[in-house]
Write an enzyme that holds these catalytic residues in place. Structure first.
Site, mmCIF file in Angstrom:
data_model
loop_
_atom_site.group_PDB
_atom_site.id
_atom_site.type_symbol
_atom_site.label_atom_id
_atom_site.label_comp_id
_atom_site.label_asym_id
_atom_site.label_seq_id
_atom_site.Cartn_x
_atom_site.Cartn_y
_atom_site.Cartn_z
ATOM 1 N N VAL A 161 8.385 -39.072 28.445
ATOM 2 C CA VAL A 161 7.896 -37.688 28.371
ATOM 3 C C VAL A 161 7.273 -37.400 27.007
ATOM 4 O O VAL A 161 6.166 -36.862 26.912
ATOM 5 C CB VAL A 161 9.040 -36.672 28.639
ATOM 6 C CG1 VAL A 161 8.492 -35.254 28.630
ATOM 7 C CG2 VAL A 161 9.710 -36.950 29.977
ATOM 8 N N LYS A 178 22.981 -35.792 39.840
ATOM 9 C CA LYS A 178 22.515 -36.734 38.818
ATOM 10 C C LYS A 178 23.408 -37.963 38.898
ATOM 11 O O LYS A 178 24.540 -37.884 39.365
ATOM 12 C CB LYS A 178 22.655 -36.077 37.431
ATOM 13 C CG LYS A 178 21.783 -36.674 36.376
ATOM 14 C CD LYS A 178 20.434 -35.979 36.297
ATOM 15 C CE LYS A 178 19.572 -36.605 35.237
ATOM 16 N NZ LYS A 178 18.265 -35.970 35.123
ATOM 17 N N VAL A 202 9.981 -40.647 21.551
ATOM 18 C CA VAL A 202 8.624 -40.828 22.089
ATOM 19 C C VAL A 202 8.660 -41.798 23.264
ATOM 20 O O VAL A 202 7.997 -42.822 23.280
ATOM 21 C CB VAL A 202 7.631 -41.268 20.990
ATOM 22 C CG1 VAL A 202 7.390 -40.115 20.041
ATOM 23 C CG2 VAL A 202 8.123 -42.479 20.209
ATOM 24 N N GLY A 203 9.462 -41.447 24.252
ATOM 25 C CA GLY A 203 9.559 -42.259 25.468
ATOM 26 C C GLY A 203 8.587 -41.763 26.510
ATOM 27 O O GLY A 203 7.474 -41.323 26.191
#
Ligand code: NAD
Length: 368
Positions: free
Chosen positions: A197, A93, A194-195
């Site tokens: 995904v 990552k 609420v992005g």
């Protein structure tokens, strides 16, 4: 002082090496470029199963230490995610320190791409919080070791819809475990964040007749959802953990399951996309069991994105990626069973399954 004593004291004095030792990382790369203002860290946790694949997160971290902790935890999570999903990938990552809304530009992304390229395929990057397919396109100018590039360039595009589908599968399997059937119709689901995904997850939930409540720290994100789905209700970020609900879906950042929140949570299922939801994996995994809450391990059910990315490495085929993501339903049910049989929490059960695969396949690789 003998060599061992010297090594140990060095590790304890050096926070980076100490963390690498504790979490089992192979390599951590610090990237700095004055000209573009890039400050990034790439964490390569484990490459036994394959190259370390994992998204890049751009976030306005309060400190360098916070960014390091994040990349360490996230990259380790990717190892488990790939392993439990049956992918031939290791875990990695990256984090870029900065405000994605104001500090992102083509040069910064391309400079980051050059750093990724310098690792010669040991690390493959993709999207995470604060990043878009356009950023992947910029990075792709400098390296082949990037997935999540637009479909027009032969990639799989934004992996978020596939991630959301996997979370939805994990949510349905958890509903089956909690209520005896997997229907979400009439269930009250609170989606935190609420992005990319979260917004797709809402779509699945609403199509199935769930009652959806949302929360986000940005008004424009909330507005986009309530404009699209007028029936959706809104909670302020601080209200989430005191609200009555059936399902809590964390789709923002990690560590939202901790002493404080678990004791306040009034739900029967936790099933969401965010990585590293448990502040302390063992302690808080057990606390959820004690509270009678069914927890779908994050790294298991949010694997749709990495499955989609892996499909890109094989020559992208969306149907295949979706079909593989659908297996998350069965794996989640299997994890609930394993956990119950062994008297352990679901996070531990999923980790055991992943560790066993790494160990088994590691042995295969010893031969030619
Ligand atoms: P995103 O940045 O598009 O969305 C995150 C949303 O959470 C944003 O709208 C943000 O404003 C909101 N948020 C942040 N803090 C919040 C808070 N305290 N309360 C409420 N909302 C808050 O990111 P994403 O791509 O949708 O990813 C969401 C989570 O899922 C992340 O943890 C990410 O690591 C994880 N994840 C994403 C993918 C993927 O395919 N995108 C794959 C696996 C895991």
């Amino acid at each position: 002082m003998n060599v061992i004593e010297k090594d140990q004291s060095t590790a304890s004095e050096n926070a980076v090496l100490a963390q690498m030792f504790e979490l089992g990382h192979e390599q951590v790369v610090f990237c700095n470029d004055k000209a573009t203002g890039l400050r990034a860290i790439i964490g390569i946790h484990n490459t036994v199963l394959g190259p370390a694949l994992g998204g890049t997160r751009m976030w306005n971290y309060a400190s360098e230490e916070e960014a390091l902790r994040d990349v360490m935890r996230l990259s380790r999570g990717m190892t488990y995610k790939a392993a439990v999903s049956g992918l031939n990938l290791g875990g990695g990552k990256a984090v870029i320190i900065g405000d994605a809304r104001t500090q992102k530009n083509e040069a910064l992304m391309r400079r980051f791409g050059k750093f990724v390229d310098s690792l010669a395929g040991k690390y493959i990057t993709a999207e995470d919080v604060g990043m878009t397919t356009l950023d992947m396109e910029y990075i792709h100018n400098e390296t082949e070791h990037v997935v999540g590039i637009p479909e027009t360039l032969g990639g799989g595009g934004d992996p978020s819809p596939v991630t959301a589908y996997g979370v939805y599968m994990g949510m349905k399997a958890s509903a089956k475990q909690a209520w005896g059937n997997d229907l979400l119709n009439g269930k009250k689901i609170v989606v935190q964040g609420v992005g990319n995904v979260g917004s797709h997850l809402i779509d699945y939930a609403i199509k199935e007749g769930a009652k959806v409540w949302v929360s986000d720290i940005f008004e424009d994100k909330i507005k986009a959802i309530t404009d699209k789905y007028p029936g959706v209700k809104v909670l302020q970020p601080h209200e989430i953990f005191d609200a009555e609900m059936d399902i809590y879906a964390p789709c923002a950042l990690g560590a939202t399951l901790n002493d404080d929140t678990i004791n306040r949570l009034k739900c029967q299922v936790v099933s969401g996309a965010a990585n590293n939801q448990l502040l302390d994996e063992e302690k808080h995994g057990n606390l959820l069991v004690e509270k009678g809450i069914f927890y779908a391990p994050d790294f298991l059910i949010n694997a749709g994105g990495v499955i989609n990315c892996f499909a890109e490495l094989e020559g992208y085929n969306r149907e295949r990626a979706i079909a593989k993501t659908e297996h998350i339903y069965d794996t989640t049910l299997n994890i609930y069973k394993l956990a119950a049989d062994q008297g352990i929490n679901t996070n531990r059960a999923a980790m055991q399954l992943a560790e066993k695969r790494i160990s088994d396949i590691g042995k295969v690789k010893l031969g030619y």
